[in-house]
Design a protein around this motif. Sequence first.
Motif, PDB file in Angstrom:
ATOM      1  N   SER A  52       0.810  -1.226   0.000  1.00 49.76           N
ATOM      2  CA  SER A  52       0.000   0.000   0.000  1.00 49.76           C
ATOM      3  C   SER A  52       0.842   1.275   0.000  1.00 49.76           C
ATOM      4  O   SER A  52       0.301   2.374   0.122  1.00 49.76           O
ATOM      5  CB  SER A  52      -0.951   0.020   1.198  1.00 49.76           C
ATOM      6  OG  SER A  52      -0.229   0.089   2.418  1.00 49.76           O
ATOM      7  N   LEU A  82      -6.703   0.655  -4.890  1.00 46.06           N
ATOM      8  CA  LEU A  82      -6.129  -0.088  -3.769  1.00 46.06           C
ATOM      9  C   LEU A  82      -6.410   0.658  -2.468  1.00 46.06           C
ATOM     10  O   LEU A  82      -6.036   1.821  -2.332  1.00 46.06           O
ATOM     11  CB  LEU A  82      -4.617  -0.263  -3.969  1.00 46.06           C
ATOM     12  CG  LEU A  82      -3.880  -1.192  -3.001  1.00 46.06           C
ATOM     13  CD1 LEU A  82      -2.583  -1.684  -3.652  1.00 46.06           C
ATOM     14  CD2 LEU A  82      -3.537  -0.521  -1.676  1.00 46.06           C
ATOM     15  N   HIS A  84      -6.318   0.289   1.904  1.00 46.95           N
ATOM     16  CA  HIS A  84      -5.720  -0.443   3.020  1.00 46.95           C
ATOM     17  C   HIS A  84      -6.443  -0.060   4.317  1.00 46.95           C
ATOM     18  O   HIS A  84      -6.511   1.113   4.664  1.00 46.95           O
ATOM     19  CB  HIS A  84      -4.234  -0.051   3.098  1.00 46.95           C
ATOM     20  CG  HIS A  84      -3.470  -0.732   4.185  1.00 46.95           C
ATOM     21  ND1 HIS A  84      -2.166  -0.395   4.488  1.00 46.95           N
ATOM     22  CD2 HIS A  84      -3.792  -1.713   5.062  1.00 46.95           C
ATOM     23  CE1 HIS A  84      -1.726  -1.140   5.467  1.00 46.95           C
ATOM     24  NE2 HIS A  84      -2.699  -1.941   5.844  1.00 46.95           N
TER      25      HIS A  84
END
Length: 239
Positions: A52, A82, A84
């Motif tokens: 990340s 993406l 996290h």
Amino acid sequence: MSEALLTVDRLTAGYGDAPVLHGVSLSLAPGTVTAVLGANGAGKTTLLRTVSGLVRAESGRIMLGGEDITRMPVERLVRHGLVHVPEGRGLIAELTVDENLRLGGLWRRGHAEARRSLEEVYNLFPALPARRRQPSQQLSGGEQQMLALGRALMARPRLLLLDEPSLGLAPRVTADFMGLLRHLVDSAGLTVLVVEQNVKSALSVADRGVVISLGRVVVAAAADRLRGDNELRHHFLGF
């Protein structure tokens, strides 16, 4: 088999002069759950933090959807799909449920789309609408974990990284959370990489398991195999 959504190739990373990961490689097919398992200090959280962008890779490569993201800034990674959710959930305690959720969709330019995402999250987590004006610190552990997941979903991720989502939760709450995670993967095509100390819970919803020991992948196999191989479980997972 579908082309991998995430590919980690011979990744080495750590903190200062102390490498934690040593040539880690793995791949995630789209629409699957991969559980990262291992003892404390094995390098599981460092793996998520490196993927990340929170920890800089020393060598190796990270590919997302065929694009090299190894040196990509964190804010760009979110735009590439993406997201996290760190251990401890990363909520801002003083902000309300609604404010925490809206933070998850801040980068989205369309206000109408952000409103739709907010409505979808509230529909997904029926306990949250009644709490929307309350500070997140007043929520139970299970509600906070749902809020953290909801905030992540506000960004409409392709790949979701979860670090110890069951930490501090009662067994029934953990089971409900894992069931919801599996539902999101099956219904929305989400791809999940989850670090989890509760091995049985993680393998109950995972498609694959990756076992890390001392910063190296020692086993990568279907979750069914990890659940069914008593010798392997005893040796690497302790049950």
